[in-house]
Design a protein around this motif. Structure first.
Motif, PDB file in Angstrom:
ATOM      1  N   SER A   3      -4.290  -6.265  16.808  1.00 30.08           N
ATOM      2  CA  SER A   3      -3.449  -6.022  18.134  1.00 30.08           C
ATOM      3  C   SER A   3      -2.331  -6.904  17.786  1.00 30.08           C
ATOM      4  CB  SER A   3      -3.965  -5.994  19.452  1.00 30.08           C
ATOM      5  OG  SER A   3      -3.900  -7.715  19.972  1.00 30.08           O
ATOM      6  N   LYS A   4      -0.962  -6.217  18.606  1.00 27.22           N
ATOM      7  CA  LYS A   4       0.704  -6.894  17.953  1.00 27.22           C
ATOM      8  C   LYS A   4       0.137  -8.357  18.480  1.00 27.22           C
ATOM      9  CE  LYS A   4       2.522  -5.438  22.300  1.00 27.22           C
ATOM     10  NZ  LYS A   4       3.801  -4.759  23.177  1.00 27.22           N
ATOM     11  N   PHE A   5      -1.149  -8.871  19.655  1.00 30.05           N
ATOM     12  CA  PHE A   5      -0.716 -10.221  20.414  1.00 30.05           C
ATOM     13  C   PHE A   5      -1.244 -10.983  19.219  1.00 30.05           C
ATOM     14  CE2 PHE A   5      -1.367  -6.881  24.472  1.00 30.05           C
ATOM     15  CZ  PHE A   5      -0.186  -7.656  24.768  1.00 30.05           C
ATOM     16  N   PHE A   6      -2.654  -9.800  18.864  1.00 25.91           N
ATOM     17  CA  PHE A   6      -3.475 -11.383  17.495  1.00 25.91           C
ATOM     18  C   PHE A   6      -2.468 -11.264  16.582  1.00 25.91           C
ATOM     19  CE2 PHE A   6      -6.550 -10.899  20.172  1.00 25.91           C
ATOM     20  CZ  PHE A   6      -7.201 -11.973  19.998  1.00 25.91           C
ATOM     21  N   GLN A   7      -1.683 -10.773  16.499  1.00 28.47           N
ATOM     22  CA  GLN A   7      -1.038 -10.449  15.186  1.00 28.47           C
ATOM     23  C   GLN A   7       0.039 -11.649  14.811  1.00 28.47           C
ATOM     24  OE1 GLN A   7      -2.642  -8.876  12.985  1.00 28.47           O
ATOM     25  NE2 GLN A   7      -1.234  -7.320  11.991  1.00 28.47           N
ATOM     26  N   ARG A   8       1.244 -11.853  16.279  1.00 30.25           N
ATOM     27  CA  ARG A   8       2.105 -12.947  16.659  1.00 30.25           C
ATOM     28  C   ARG A   8       0.492 -14.144  16.523  1.00 30.25           C
ATOM     29  NH1 ARG A   8       5.024 -16.418  15.565  1.00 30.25           N
ATOM     30  NH2 ARG A   8       5.757 -17.286  17.440  1.00 30.25           N
ATOM     31  N   PHE A   9      -0.289 -13.415  17.204  1.00 34.79           N
ATOM     32  CA  PHE A   9      -0.968 -15.550  16.615  1.00 34.79           C
ATOM     33  C   PHE A   9      -0.568 -15.994  15.751  1.00 34.79           C
ATOM     34  CE2 PHE A   9      -5.325 -17.192  16.909  1.00 34.79           C
ATOM     35  CZ  PHE A   9      -5.197 -18.743  17.118  1.00 34.79           C
ATOM     36  N   LYS A  10      -1.226 -14.542  14.875  1.00 35.12           N
ATOM     37  CA  LYS A  10      -1.835 -14.715  12.934  1.00 35.12           C
ATOM     38  C   LYS A  10      -0.734 -15.798  12.310  1.00 35.12           C
ATOM     39  CE  LYS A  10      -4.432 -11.395  12.446  1.00 35.12           C
ATOM     40  NZ  LYS A  10      -5.057 -10.642  12.059  1.00 35.12           N
ATOM     41  N   GLN A  11       0.740 -15.305  12.517  1.00 35.69           N
ATOM     42  CA  GLN A  11       1.863 -15.710  12.457  1.00 35.69           C
ATOM     43  C   GLN A  11       2.297 -16.816  12.736  1.00 35.69           C
ATOM     44  OE1 GLN A  11       3.297 -13.838  10.091  1.00 35.69           O
ATOM     45  NE2 GLN A  11       2.556 -11.791  10.087  1.00 35.69           N
ATOM     46  N   LEU A  12       1.830 -17.215  14.151  1.00 33.01           N
ATOM     47  CA  LEU A  12       2.500 -18.556  14.662  1.00 33.01           C
ATOM     48  C   LEU A  12       0.998 -19.541  13.570  1.00 33.01           C
ATOM     49  CD1 LEU A  12       3.433 -20.773  17.037  1.00 33.01           C
ATOM     50  CD2 LEU A  12       0.941 -19.918  17.960  1.00 33.01           C
ATOM     51  N   LEU A  13       0.177 -19.225  13.011  1.00 30.89           N
ATOM     52  CA  LEU A  13      -0.750 -19.896  12.679  1.00 30.89           C
ATOM     53  C   LEU A  13       0.427 -20.213  11.417  1.00 30.89           C
ATOM     54  CD1 LEU A  13      -4.392 -19.543  13.434  1.00 30.89           C
ATOM     55  CD2 LEU A  13      -3.366 -20.824  14.068  1.00 30.89           C
ATOM     56  N   LYS A  14       0.583 -19.382  10.580  1.00 32.98           N
ATOM     57  CA  LYS A  14       0.977 -19.486   9.343  1.00 32.98           C
ATOM     58  C   LYS A  14       2.099 -20.479   9.086  1.00 32.98           C
ATOM     59  CE  LYS A  14       1.298 -15.648   6.317  1.00 32.98           C
ATOM     60  NZ  LYS A  14       1.902 -14.822   6.401  1.00 32.98           N
ATOM     61  N   GLU A  15       2.784 -20.082  10.294  1.00 34.41           N
ATOM     62  CA  GLU A  15       4.052 -20.760  10.348  1.00 34.41           C
ATOM     63  C   GLU A  15       4.013 -22.433  10.605  1.00 34.41           C
ATOM     64  OE1 GLU A  15       6.335 -19.571  13.970  1.00 34.41           O
ATOM     65  OE2 GLU A  15       5.862 -17.536  13.275  1.00 34.41           O
ATOM     66  N   HIS A  16       3.068 -23.102  11.485  1.00 33.36           N
ATOM     67  CA  HIS A  16       2.686 -24.121  11.449  1.00 33.36           C
ATOM     68  C   HIS A  16       1.822 -24.901  10.586  1.00 33.36           C
ATOM     69  CE1 HIS A  16       5.392 -24.685  14.645  1.00 33.36           C
ATOM     70  NE2 HIS A  16       4.762 -23.091  14.655  1.00 33.36           N
ATOM     71  N   CYS A  17       0.479 -23.706   9.735  1.00 33.62           N
ATOM     72  CA  CYS A  17      -0.022 -24.497   9.283  1.00 33.62           C
ATOM     73  C   CYS A  17      -1.155 -23.920   8.035  1.00 33.62           C
ATOM     74  CB  CYS A  17      -1.558 -24.317   9.866  1.00 33.62           C
ATOM     75  SG  CYS A  17      -1.791 -24.382  11.780  1.00 33.62           S
ATOM     76  N   GLU A  18      -1.128 -24.996   6.867  1.00 31.89           N
ATOM     77  CA  GLU A  18      -1.651 -24.107   5.715  1.00 31.89           C
ATOM     78  C   GLU A  18      -3.230 -23.445   5.810  1.00 31.89           C
ATOM     79  OE1 GLU A  18      -2.800 -26.771   1.276  1.00 31.89           O
ATOM     80  OE2 GLU A  18      -1.703 -27.252   3.272  1.00 31.89           O
ATOM     81  N   PHE A  19      -3.728 -22.739   5.390  1.00 33.27           N
ATOM     82  CA  PHE A  19      -5.094 -22.873   5.300  1.00 33.27           C
ATOM     83  C   PHE A  19      -5.677 -22.975   4.171  1.00 33.27           C
ATOM     84  CE2 PHE A  19      -2.934 -19.260   8.218  1.00 33.27           C
ATOM     85  CZ  PHE A  19      -4.206 -18.664   8.320  1.00 33.27           C
ATOM     86  N   ILE A  20      -7.435 -24.060   4.791  1.00 28.52           N
ATOM     87  CA  ILE A  20      -7.299 -24.547   3.449  1.00 28.52           C
ATOM     88  C   ILE A  20      -8.729 -24.339   3.348  1.00 28.52           C
ATOM     89  CG2 ILE A  20      -9.307 -26.835   3.717  1.00 28.52           C
ATOM     90  CD1 ILE A  20      -8.017 -28.641   6.011  1.00 28.52           C
ATOM     91  N   GLY A  21      -9.348 -23.690   4.215  1.00 24.59           N
ATOM     92  CA  GLY A  21     -10.040 -22.925   3.746  1.00 24.59           C
ATOM     93  C   GLY A  21     -11.090 -21.984   4.957  1.00 24.59           C
ATOM     94  N   ILE A  22     -11.472 -20.849   4.233  1.00 19.83           N
ATOM     95  CA  ILE A  22     -12.850 -20.149   5.571  1.00 19.83           C
ATOM     96  C   ILE A  22     -14.105 -20.046   5.341  1.00 19.83           C
ATOM     97  CG2 ILE A  22     -13.314 -17.900   6.999  1.00 19.83           C
ATOM     98  CD1 ILE A  22      -9.656 -17.605   6.915  1.00 19.83           C
ATOM     99  N   SER A  23     -14.735 -20.508   6.377  1.00 21.95           N
ATOM    100  CA  SER A  23     -16.548 -20.169   6.234  1.00 21.95           C
ATOM    101  C   SER A  23     -17.039 -19.283   6.288  1.00 21.95           C
ATOM    102  CB  SER A  23     -16.851 -21.515   5.362  1.00 21.95           C
ATOM    103  OG  SER A  23     -16.397 -22.409   4.770  1.00 21.95           O
ATOM    104  N   THR A  24     -17.439 -18.536   6.721  1.00 22.36           N
ATOM    105  CA  THR A  24     -18.640 -17.585   6.832  1.00 22.36           C
ATOM    106  C   THR A  24     -19.753 -18.257   7.551  1.00 22.36           C
ATOM    107  OG1 THR A  24     -18.231 -15.418   5.740  1.00 22.36           O
ATOM    108  CG2 THR A  24     -20.282 -15.376   6.982  1.00 22.36           C
ATOM    109  N   ILE A  25     -19.860 -18.205   9.064  1.00 21.38           N
ATOM    110  CA  ILE A  25     -21.546 -18.955   9.565  1.00 21.38           C
ATOM    111  C   ILE A  25     -22.108 -17.224  10.353  1.00 21.38           C
ATOM    112  CG2 ILE A  25     -21.926 -20.275  11.387  1.00 21.38           C
ATOM    113  CD1 ILE A  25     -19.818 -22.026  10.603  1.00 21.38           C
TER     114      ILE A  25
END
Length: 505
Positions: A170-192
Motif C-alpha cells: 500500500s502507498k503508506f507502507f511503501q513510504r515506511f519502507k523507503q524511510l527504513l532504506k533512507e536511515h538504515c542499513e539492512f543487516i539481515g532478515i530471518s524467517t521465524i
C-alpha cells in the motif's frame, strides 16, 4: 495500567505474543554489543532479558503491563534495569550505541491509538508515514527516532515483526519502507515461524537494521541468501500495476468482532437476532453457556470452536468473547439496537449468504476491532493482501463484503461512477491497449487472478497486494497458462490514490 481482568483478553488488547527462550538466545548471540546498551522495549515474559543478562550486557527493559512487570521483578540481574512504563513515554541519552532488541506488540488497530494518539500523530507526521495503524510499525518509528536523537545517532534494531510489514505494498507502507532504506542499513532478515508463538498464525521475521549513514543498498541477506532488497521489500515493481494505481479509492469491508457478531451458515436473520439478543440479556454468562449460544445446528462460524470445548485455545477465545460482551453491555440501551432487525445486514460469503450486526454505536469505547465501511453499496470485491497459501476472493456484492467471512482483507470498488474512480494513468494504459469499456476491468481482474502468472507472483512475494501485469493480455489470448512477458511501465507519481479508506492495515 490495563485493567482488563483476564490475562488472555489483556494480551489481545496489548498485542502480547511472548517469544520462546531459544529464539531469543539465537537472536542475541548474533549481535555485537561492544560499547552499547541494549534496550528491550516490551520485555513481556523476559526471555530476551534473560538472554542479554546471561552475557552481562548492560540492559534496560520496559514493560507496560504491570502484572507482567511484577513477575519479571522476581528475577534480578545486576546489569539490568527494568521500568514499568509505556515505551512511547521512554527517552534515554547516552554516548554509547543503542541496540534495541525484542518482540514488539502486533496489534491493528494499535492500542497506542487510544492511549497516545497525539504522540503517534506527531511521530508519523515527522517521518511522513501517515495512514498506518499497526503497533509494530509505531514501535519501529519511535525506536528509529530515539536512535536518531541520541548523541551518536547510530544504533541497531533487531525486532521480530510480521512479514506483512515489509511485504505490504500500500502507498503508506511503501513510504515506511523507503524511510527504513533512507536511515538504515539492512543487516539481515530471518524467517521465524508464527507457530513458534501462542495464538500467532501469521508469518514472522527477525528484522535487523543498522541506523547509520550508508551507501545505497542493493541486496540483503534473507535466511542466509543474498536477494535484491527492493524485490524483497516489494518496491519499484514496474512489471505490475498495483490496484492503488488502477483505482483512486478502494474500501476495506466492515470488520465485526471475531465470530460473535457473524451469523452461521444456514442461519436466518431472525434466528441470528434472537441468538444475539439472548447473549445481551443473559445475566450470568459463563464459558459453557456462551459456547452453546455460539452454535446453530451444532455449527459455529469460527473454525476454532470445532475443537473440543476443553481445548485451551477454545477456553481462551471464550474468555475474550466474554469480555467483548461485557464491554457491549456497558453501553446504555444497547439491547434496543440488537432487537432492531434493520441492524442485521446481508453479505456475500464464498458459497453462502451471511448476516452481521452492523451498529455504529459499537465503534465507540470498545476493546475489540469493530469497523464499518462508510460507503457500502453495489461493488466489486477482491482479495487485497493474499498470502502465498491463502484463498482468493473475487466477485460482486450488492451491499458490503466482510473481512471475517474469509481470510485476508477483501477490498471493494464501488460500481457507480467507475470511470471517475480510475486513475488518469490507468485510463490511458487501458485505452492504448483495448477498445473494451472500462467496466470490463473487473472481468479482466478475475481472469488474471486465475492465471499461472498470479500464482507465481503470490508465491514469490509471499504476500501480494493485488495488481495486474504491465503487459495487457488480449481477449483472444486469455488462457490460464498464457505466458505474460516481463515488461515494465513508468507509473507517474501523481497517479497515486487520491483517497483510501484504511479501516485496518
Amino acid at each position: 495500567m490495563v485493567e482488563e481482568k483476564n490475562i488472555q483478553n489483556r494480551r489481545f488488547i496489548l498485542g502480547q505474543y511472548f517469544t520462546r527462550p531459544e529464539i531469543c538466545e539465537h537472536i542475541v548471540s548474533r549481535i555485537d554489543f561492544a560499547d552499547a546498551i541494549a534496550i528491550e522495549p516490551s520485555f513481556g515474559s523476559g526471555n530476551f532479558i534473560h538472554a542479554l543478562a546471561a552475557r552481562n550486557i548492560p540492559t534496560i527493559g520496559i514493560e507496560l503491563d504491570r502484572t507482567v512487570y511484577d513477575e519479571a521483578l522476581q528475577t534480578r540481574y545486576a546489569c539490568v534495569t527494568l521500568y514499568n512504563a509505556n515505551f512511547y513515554d521512554f527517552s534515554y541519552e547516552t554516548h554509547k550505541r543503542l541496540i534495541f532488541v525484542g518482540n514488539p506488540p502486533y496489534r491493528t488497530p494499535a492500542y497506542s491509538l487510544t492511549t497516545h494518539r497525539d504522540f503517534i500523530a506527531r511521530l508519523t507526521r515527522k517521518y511522513q508515514v501517515p495512514g498506518i495503524r499497526e503497533e509494530a510499525v509505531f514501535f519501529i518509528l519511535h525506536t528509529l527516532d530515539l536512535i536518531l536523537q541520541s548523541p551518536t545517532q547510530t544504533g541497531e534494531i533487531h525486532y521480530i515483526v510480521p512479514l506483512s510489514i515489509v511485504k505490504n505494498n500500500s502507498k503508506f507502507f511503501q513510504r515506511f519502507k523507503q524511510l527504513l532504506k533512507e536511515h538504515c542499513e539492512f543487516i539481515g532478515i530471518s524467517t521465524i515461524r508464527g507457530t513458534e508463538f501462542e495464538n500467532v498464525a501469521q508469518e514472522l521475521i527477525c528484522l535487523s537494521l543498522r541506523v547509520c549513514p550508508h551507501s545505497p543498498q542493493e541486496t540483503v541477506t534473507v535466511d542466509g541468501k543474498s536477494v535484491s532488497l527492493d524485490t524483497f521489500l516489494c518496491l519499484q515493481q514496474r512489471d505490475i500495476i498495483p490496484f492503488q494505481k488502477i483505482f483512486r479509492k478502494t474500501y476495506l469491508g466492515s470488520v465485526p468482532c471475531e465470530s460473535l457478531l457473524m451469523s452461521i451458515v444456514g442461519e436466518s436473520k431472525e434466528h441470528f437476532r434472537s441468538r444475539l439478543c439472548a447473549l445481551i440479556r443473559a445475566e450470568h454468562l459463563d464459558r459453557q453457556s456462551l459456547y452453546e449460544h455460539l452454535q446453530y445446528n451444532g455449527r459455529f462460524h469460527l473454525k476454532l470452536f470445532e475443537k473440543p470445548f476443553s481445548d485451551p485455545a477454545v477456553q481462551a477465545k471464550l474468555d475474550i468473547l466474554l469480555s467483548y460482551i461485557a464491554n457491549i453491555k456497558e453501553k446504555p440501551d444497547i439491547l434496543q439496537a440488537f432487537e432492531d432487525l434493520e441492524n442485521y445486514k446481508e453479505i456475500n460469503g464464498r458459497n453462502h449468504i451471511h448476516y452481521y450486526f452492523r451498529c455504529p454505536r459499537l465503534k465507540q469505547k470498545k476493546n475489540f476491532v469493530y469497523e464499518l465501511n462508510p460507503h457500502p453499496g453495489p461493488s466489486f470485491y477482491f482479495t487485497g493482501n493474499p498470502s502465498h497459501n491463502s484463498s482468493d476472493y473475487f466477485g460482486f456484492c450488492s451491499y458490503d463484503i466482510n473481512r471475517n467471512v474469509s481470510p485476508g482483507a477483501n477490498r471493494t470498488v464501488p460500481l457507480e461512477n467507475l470511470e471517475e474512480n480510475l486513475t488518469p494513468f490507468f485510463k490511458r494504459w487501458w485505452r492504448e491497449r483495448t477498445e473494451e469499456p472500462f467496466s470490463t476491468i473487473f472481468e479482466y481482474i478475475q481472469y488474471i487472478a486465475k492465471t499461472s502468472w498470479y500464482k507465481r507472483r503470490k508465491a514469490s512475494c509471499q504476500r501480494f497486494y493485488f495488481g495486474i501485469p504491465a503487459f495487457f493480455v488480449p481477449r483472444q489470448n486469455r488462457t490460464l497458462t498464457f505466458e505474460i512477458p516481463e515488461i515494465t511501465v513508468d507509473i507517474p507519481e501523481d497517479t497515486s490514490i487520491q483517497g483510501e479508506l484504511n479501516l485496518t492495515t
